[in-house]
Structures are given as C-alpha cells and as structure tokens.
Write an enzyme that holds these catalytic residues in place. Structure first.
Site, PDB file in Angstrom:
ATOM      1  N   GLU A  13     -14.273  18.468   8.618  1.00 23.75           N
ATOM      2  CA  GLU A  13     -12.995  18.115   8.180  1.00 23.75           C
ATOM      3  C   GLU A  13     -13.038  16.471   8.652  1.00 23.75           C
ATOM      4  O   GLU A  13     -13.622  15.926   9.381  1.00 23.75           O
ATOM      5  CB  GLU A  13     -12.008  18.569   9.394  1.00 23.75           C
ATOM      6  CG  GLU A  13     -12.107  20.196   9.086  1.00 23.75           C
ATOM      7  CD  GLU A  13     -10.840  20.971   9.317  1.00 23.75           C
ATOM      8  OE1 GLU A  13      -9.960  20.471   9.751  1.00 23.75           O
ATOM      9  OE2 GLU A  13     -11.044  22.196   8.898  1.00 23.75           O
ATOM     10  N   CYS A  16     -10.081   9.694  10.335  1.00 19.12           N
ATOM     11  CA  CYS A  16     -10.608  10.314  11.344  1.00 19.12           C
ATOM     12  C   CYS A  16     -11.906  11.302  10.963  1.00 19.12           C
ATOM     13  O   CYS A  16     -11.658  12.000  10.083  1.00 19.12           O
ATOM     14  CB  CYS A  16      -9.554  11.242  12.081  1.00 19.12           C
ATOM     15  SG  CYS A  16     -10.129  12.062  13.506  1.00 19.12           S
ATOM     16  N   SER A  38     -14.701   8.389  20.256  1.00 18.75           N
ATOM     17  CA  SER A  38     -14.092   8.806  21.604  1.00 18.75           C
ATOM     18  C   SER A  38     -15.035   9.888  22.196  1.00 18.75           C
ATOM     19  O   SER A  38     -15.724  10.593  21.333  1.00 18.75           O
ATOM     20  CB  SER A  38     -12.866   9.735  21.156  1.00 18.75           C
ATOM     21  OG  SER A  38     -12.344  10.397  22.209  1.00 18.75           O
ATOM     22  N   CYS A  89      -4.717  16.016  16.357  1.00 17.38           N
ATOM     23  CA  CYS A  89      -5.767  16.150  17.263  1.00 17.38           C
ATOM     24  C   CYS A  89      -5.836  17.522  17.969  1.00 17.38           C
ATOM     25  O   CYS A  89      -5.017  18.186  18.171  1.00 17.38           O
ATOM     26  CB  CYS A  89      -5.164  15.306  18.512  1.00 17.38           C
ATOM     27  SG  CYS A  89      -5.361  13.725  17.927  1.00 17.38           S
ATOM     28  N   CYS A 103     -18.507  22.162  17.648  1.00 12.09           N
ATOM     29  CA  CYS A 103     -18.679  21.308  18.923  1.00 12.09           C
ATOM     30  C   CYS A 103     -19.002  22.348  19.983  1.00 12.09           C
ATOM     31  O   CYS A 103     -18.679  23.520  20.363  1.00 12.09           O
ATOM     32  CB  CYS A 103     -17.532  20.591  19.454  1.00 12.09           C
ATOM     33  SG  CYS A 103     -17.825  19.320  20.871  1.00 12.09           S
ATOM     34  N   CYS A 123     -13.739  21.978  25.231  1.00 14.65           N
ATOM     35  CA  CYS A 123     -12.591  21.759  26.000  1.00 14.65           C
ATOM     36  C   CYS A 123     -11.464  22.825  25.650  1.00 14.65           C
ATOM     37  O   CYS A 123     -11.518  23.257  24.610  1.00 14.65           O
ATOM     38  CB  CYS A 123     -11.940  20.216  25.204  1.00 14.65           C
ATOM     39  SG  CYS A 123     -13.073  18.792  25.475  1.00 14.65           S
ATOM     40  N   GLY A 150     -16.342  17.578  16.833  1.00 14.01           N
ATOM     41  CA  GLY A 150     -17.880  17.224  17.383  1.00 14.01           C
ATOM     42  C   GLY A 150     -17.679  15.983  18.548  1.00 14.01           C
ATOM     43  O   GLY A 150     -16.739  15.528  18.702  1.00 14.01           O
ATOM     44  N   SER A 175     -11.803  10.440  26.622  1.00 15.08           N
ATOM     45  CA  SER A 175     -11.111  11.587  26.451  1.00 15.08           C
ATOM     46  C   SER A 175     -10.745  12.257  27.963  1.00 15.08           C
ATOM     47  O   SER A 175     -11.592  12.847  28.486  1.00 15.08           O
ATOM     48  CB  SER A 175     -11.688  12.538  25.637  1.00 15.08           C
ATOM     49  OG  SER A 175     -10.677  13.490  25.144  1.00 15.08           O
ATOM     50  N   LEU A 176      -9.777  11.479  28.533  1.00  7.64           N
ATOM     51  CA  LEU A 176      -9.513  11.921  29.809  1.00  7.64           C
ATOM     52  C   LEU A 176      -8.731  13.135  30.309  1.00  7.64           C
ATOM     53  O   LEU A 176      -9.224  14.138  30.906  1.00  7.64           O
ATOM     54  CB  LEU A 176      -8.727  10.758  30.688  1.00  7.64           C
ATOM     55  CG  LEU A 176      -8.492  10.667  32.286  1.00  7.64           C
ATOM     56  CD1 LEU A 176      -9.669  10.810  33.119  1.00  7.64           C
ATOM     57  CD2 LEU A 176      -7.662   9.435  32.523  1.00  7.64           C
ATOM     58  N   ASN A 177      -7.770  13.261  29.704  1.00  6.38           N
ATOM     59  CA  ASN A 177      -6.951  14.508  29.703  1.00  6.38           C
ATOM     60  C   ASN A 177      -6.578  15.100  31.225  1.00  6.38           C
ATOM     61  O   ASN A 177      -6.106  16.419  30.903  1.00  6.38           O
ATOM     62  CB  ASN A 177      -7.775  15.636  28.825  1.00  6.38           C
ATOM     63  CG  ASN A 177      -7.829  14.971  27.402  1.00  6.38           C
ATOM     64  OD1 ASN A 177      -7.452  14.273  26.794  1.00  6.38           O
ATOM     65  ND2 ASN A 177      -8.948  15.287  26.969  1.00  6.38           N
ATOM     66  N   CYS A 181      -8.878  22.824  22.548  1.00  4.43           N
ATOM     67  CA  CYS A 181      -9.338  22.366  21.288  1.00  4.43           C
ATOM     68  C   CYS A 181      -9.803  23.472  20.337  1.00  4.43           C
ATOM     69  O   CYS A 181     -10.646  24.201  20.716  1.00  4.43           O
ATOM     70  CB  CYS A 181     -10.466  21.230  21.502  1.00  4.43           C
ATOM     71  SG  CYS A 181     -11.294  20.720  20.043  1.00  4.43           S
TER      72      CYS A 181
HETATM   73  S1  SF4 Z   1     -12.136  17.746  22.052  1.00  9.38           S
HETATM   74 FE1  SF4 Z   1     -13.781  17.000  21.104  1.00  9.38          FE
HETATM   75  S2  SF4 Z   1     -15.359  17.158  22.528  1.00  9.38           S
HETATM   76 FE2  SF4 Z   1     -13.947  18.634  23.217  1.00  9.38          FE
HETATM   77  S3  SF4 Z   1     -14.572  20.480  22.514  1.00  9.38           S
HETATM   78 FE3  SF4 Z   1     -12.784  19.400  20.717  1.00  9.38          FE
HETATM   79  S4  SF4 Z   1     -14.496  18.359  19.554  1.00  9.38           S
HETATM   80 FE4  SF4 Z   1     -15.451  18.934  21.316  1.00  9.38          FE
END
Ligand code: SF4
Length: 394
Positions: free
Chosen positions: A118, A151, A239, A385, A158, A162, A209, A264-266, A165
């Site tokens: 994508e 993007c 990122s 996102c 991936c 996370c 990814g 990517s802190l989060n 995600c």
């Molecule tokens: S946020 Fe990025 S690094 Fe984390 S699982 Fe999704 S695609 Fe992968």
C-alpha cells in the site's frame, strides 16, 4: 546475454544474470541505479553512457516500457527485450479515493506478484511535517501542492507486532526490493504529474513494514530517489519502531542521502511501551535514544517522536508529563507528533476523545516541547496511520 553487473555501491546486490532463470523469465531494469545500468550496458558491449540514458528515461521521464526509450537504438531495445529485460516499474493496481482527497493504492511490485503493498498520497499532507526546517520555504513557494506527502511501504506486512497496527496482523510476508520501494514513489508522482524540482513533495517511509529491518533495500531506494529521481532527502522522513542496530547504521549515512529520522515512541515509559510495542523489550527507550544521539543532525534538523494516543492507555495527562521529561532528558533537538489512534478491525484499543488529545497537546506545549497534531487522512478508505493492511474495501 548481458553479463554480471555488480558494484557494492549499486542497487543490484546479486549478479544480474544469477537471479533469473533462463528461458523467457522477465528481468526488471527499474531499481538498478546508474552505476548498475552502466555496468549492464558495458557487459552488453555498449558504451557506459547508455546506462545514463536508461536511468534518465526510467527515473526522470518516467517511461515504463523499453519501446518508449527512443534514446536507445531500436536494435538494442529489441535485443534487451528478447533477453527478457523490461522496465518493470511497480504498477498501481487499485485506487481508493477518500472524501478528503487522500488516495490509497494497492501497488504490485513485480509483474504477476499477487502480494501487493500500500502507498498513500495525501495532497495536503497530514501535518506531520509541521515545525520542520524548510516549512517556511513552502509557504513562500505559494504553489498548489506544496504539502503533498507520499507514504511509502518498505515490506509486505511487518514482523514488529505493534499492538495498535493493522499491518502487524499480516505478519512479515517478504521484504521489498529497492525498485519496489522507489517505484511506489515514481508511480504516484507519475499519476499526479508532479514536476520534481518545481513542486515540493514530502516522502514518509511510514507505510507497511519496518524500514530498518529491510535496511539495504530501503537505503538503496533512498539513493535512487535522491540521485536518479532528484528528490531531496531533507523532504524524506523514515520512521522506525526503534531498531537500534538500524539506527546506528543510519547514523553513518552521509547527509546528502540521509532522510530525517522519526522514532515511533507511542508510550510514556518502558512498562507501557513494552505492552504496546513488544520490540521495546529488546530495545528499551534509553537504548533507542542513545542510538539516535549518534545521528549528526543538519542545521535546524530535529528528531521527531511519533506518539499514537490510545484511549485510556497512553493519553493521560501524567503520560504527557512523562513524555515531556523523556524528551528533555534526551537532550535532542526534537518535536512530538501526536496521532489520535485510528480504529481497525480486531484491535481492542479505543480512540482517545478529542478533549484528551487537545489536553495532551496543551500539556506538552506548556512543558516547552514543540508538539504538532497529525490530522487523520483517508480514514474512510483505511489509509490512515496504522490502517494499512491491503484492505480492498473502498
Ligand atoms: S506500526 Fe510500523 S513497525 Fe509497528 S507493526 Fe505497524 S508497520 Fe510494523
């Protein structure tokens, strides 16, 4: 047959003839850099500058078939075609259009490959670039598309997992090659008729990814985009979820081809981050920040901390205070980009309330931390996102 064309600097990491079966298999030229194309031409008994002509045709003029590259003699084009060579630029197979102008694409990296990735086009960006050096120039340019952002994906699926995600649900299917990563950009530039050098376009490597787990191909794609396509690395941001060896390697890249870095802190601390992003158990926040300190920043460059606000999990005022302390302690010139979490099927988190997002932003700003709110783009087409999962619903 064209002979092997390999340089350590070039994008083709295996001999050109070694990774294709003979007998009619297709061979992709898109993704080879100038040096590899020149070596390829030399091996074919042609002058090296024929490689430059090919690079110019594929990356600047965005031609997509050998027939169109009329700067090459017809006999050479025919010979290349007969040997199975083709331009082979990744193709946009499907387009989903959002009411806000965002477009999400399913892109096929290699001919006949059923595994698409994508790519997203945001005509007005999403505010992620706000506060970066160079924004002032954009305002002065006064052009219609001064903030368009693409993007880009770096892997099919991936492995980082996370918890918020959707891409993580796919697991890692495979790495993309340099041509498949750069090709997403060139295909989208082509679709929108963007004139590189005249119009400003930002790239964010934040699609499907983890770029630093496909480091070679990711950086080879960046070099192609800078050196052959003509885009500025200062308008690119990569990122990472915090892959420390990748960050350390990235720190060694020369500034002429190094994108800006976002972490990517989060989460405000290791305990919560390890729950939300299991990768934190391997590389905790302090290790990530130590690695980031090795990056030699350009003048006015800042590190971005991306922060996804999860309702009730990472969006409390005490979390904002912790994030402010963390940023201050890092000693890095930094800004924080807040992103209200986008819901996705099968993910248990809840969206933060608008009030909580604003209170978080105000609290960080009050602590003197530069903070920006990224606008959700293309939520209705699963382009926002964390929503990229090759969904075919429009
Ligand atoms: S946020 Fe990025 S690094 Fe984390 S699982 Fe999704 S695609 Fe992968």
């Amino acid at each position: 047959m064209l002979g092997p064309a390999v340089t350590t600097r070039s994008n083709q990491l295996v001999p050109l003839d070694s990774n294709f079966a003979s007998g009619g298999s297709l061979r992709q030229l898109f993704g080879l850099d100038n040096a590899a194309l020149a070596a390829c031409m030399l091996a074919a008994g042609e002058p090296a500058w024929r490689g430059c002509q090919m690079a110019e045709a594929m990356y600047r003029q965005r031609l997509t078939s050998l027939d169109e590259i009329t700067t090459l003699p017809k006999a050479l084009r025919q010979r290349l075609g007969a040997e199975g060579w083709q331009v082979g630029r990744p193709r946009i197979l499907q387009v989903f259009k959002s009411t806000d102008g965002t477009e999400r694409y399913l892109v096929q990296g290699q001919p006949m490959d059923p595994q698409t990735v994508e790519t997203v086009w945001m005509p007005e960006g999403d505010g992620g670039e706000a506060g970066d050096s160079g924004d002032a120039d954009a305002a002065e340019e006064g052009k219609s598309r001064t903030r368009a952002t693409i993007c880009v994906s770096s892997q099919v699926g991936c492995a980082v997992n996370c918890q918020f995600c959707l891409t993580a649900k796919l697991g890692l299917q495979r790495n993309l090659g340099a041509g498949e990563i750069a090709g997403q950009v060139v295909a989208v530039l082509d679709r929108h008729g963007v004139e590189v050098g005249r119009e400003r376009v930002n790239l964010v490597f934040m699609g499907m990814g983890e770029p630093f787990l496909n480091y070679e191909s990711f950086m080879a794609a960046v070099r192609l985009l800078v050196e052959e396509v003509g885009l500025s690395p200062q308008r690119m941001t990569v990122s990472t979820s915090g892959i420390v060896p990748g960050i350390e390697r990235f720190a060694q890249e020369p500034p002429e081809v190094r994108p800006k870095l976002a972490i990517s802190l989060n989460a405000p601390n290791n305990a919560i981050r390890s729950e939300v992003m299991p990768v934190n158990r391997k590389w905790p926040i302090e290790a990530v920040v130590d690695a980031v300190r090795q990056v030699r920043l350009r003048s006015r460059e800042r590190i971005t901390f991306e922060y996804v606000l999860l309702g009730g999990v990472t969006d409390r005022l005490e979390h904002a205070a912790e994030v402010a302390r963390l940023v201050r302690r890092s000693g890095l010139p930094a800004k924080v980009n807040l992103i209200a979490w986008n819901p996705g099927p099968g993910i248990e988190y809840t969206m933060p309330s608008a009030g909580a997002v604003e209170a978080f932003r105000v609290a960080l700003a009050a602590e003197g931390v530069p903070v920006y709110l990224r606008k959700p783009r293309g939520r209705d087409i699963f382009a926002a996102c964390g929503q990229l999962k090759r969904t075919v619903e429009g």
